[in-house]
Design a protein around this motif. Structure first.
Motif, PDB file in Angstrom:
ATOM      1  N   GLY A 168      -2.480  -4.141  -2.037  1.00 29.79           N
ATOM      2  CA  GLY A 168      -2.143  -4.025  -0.622  1.00 29.79           C
ATOM      3  C   GLY A 168      -3.364  -3.837   0.248  1.00 29.79           C
ATOM      4  O   GLY A 168      -3.499  -4.466   1.303  1.00 29.79           O
ATOM      5  N   ILE A 169      -4.286  -2.972  -0.187  1.00 30.63           N
ATOM      6  CA  ILE A 169      -5.521  -2.758   0.566  1.00 30.63           C
ATOM      7  C   ILE A 169      -6.318  -4.059   0.651  1.00 30.63           C
ATOM      8  O   ILE A 169      -6.833  -4.424   1.715  1.00 30.63           O
ATOM      9  CB  ILE A 169      -6.365  -1.637  -0.090  1.00 30.63           C
TER      10      ILE A 169
ATOM     11  N   THR B  69       0.827  -1.202   0.000  1.00 34.53           N
ATOM     12  CA  THR B  69       0.000   0.000   0.000  1.00 34.53           C
ATOM     13  C   THR B  69       0.864   1.255   0.000  1.00 34.53           C
ATOM     14  O   THR B  69       0.607   2.205  -0.753  1.00 34.53           O
ATOM     15  CB  THR B  69      -0.935   0.001   1.224  1.00 34.53           C
TER      16      THR B  69
ATOM     17  N   PHE C 199      -1.345  -0.397  -4.797  1.00 36.93           N
ATOM     18  CA  PHE C 199      -2.209   0.165  -3.770  1.00 36.93           C
ATOM     19  C   PHE C 199      -3.426  -0.722  -3.523  1.00 36.93           C
ATOM     20  O   PHE C 199      -3.723  -1.091  -2.381  1.00 36.93           O
ATOM     21  CB  PHE C 199      -2.651   1.576  -4.180  1.00 36.93           C
TER      22      PHE C 199
END
Length: 65
Positions: free
Chosen positions: A54-55, A12, A51
């Motif tokens: 990772g989230i 992230t 991003f």
């Protein structure tokens, strides 16, 4: 803390850096960011992928004790 959550947090953070770098390079027209105006989409897209991966990794990983 689980290793998957740590890896998700790292992804992230790297994604945020990639998004900012791509946006900065696009706005500056490639000056001073080591990429051209149209190739600035590459770090932006890679940043978006990192991003959201990772989230998703942080959100779907269950905590175990």
């Amino acid at each position: 803390m689980n290793m998957k959550r740590i890896f998700g947090a790292v992804l992230t953070i790297l994604g945020i850096i990639g998004i900012i770098w791509g946006a900065y390079a696009f706005l500056m027209g490639g000056d001073g960011a080591m990429v051209g105006k149209f190739t600035s989409a590459v770090p932006f897209v890679v940043g978006l992928i990192f991003f959201f991966a990772g989230i998703n990794l942080v959100k779907t990983t269950k905590d175990t004790v």
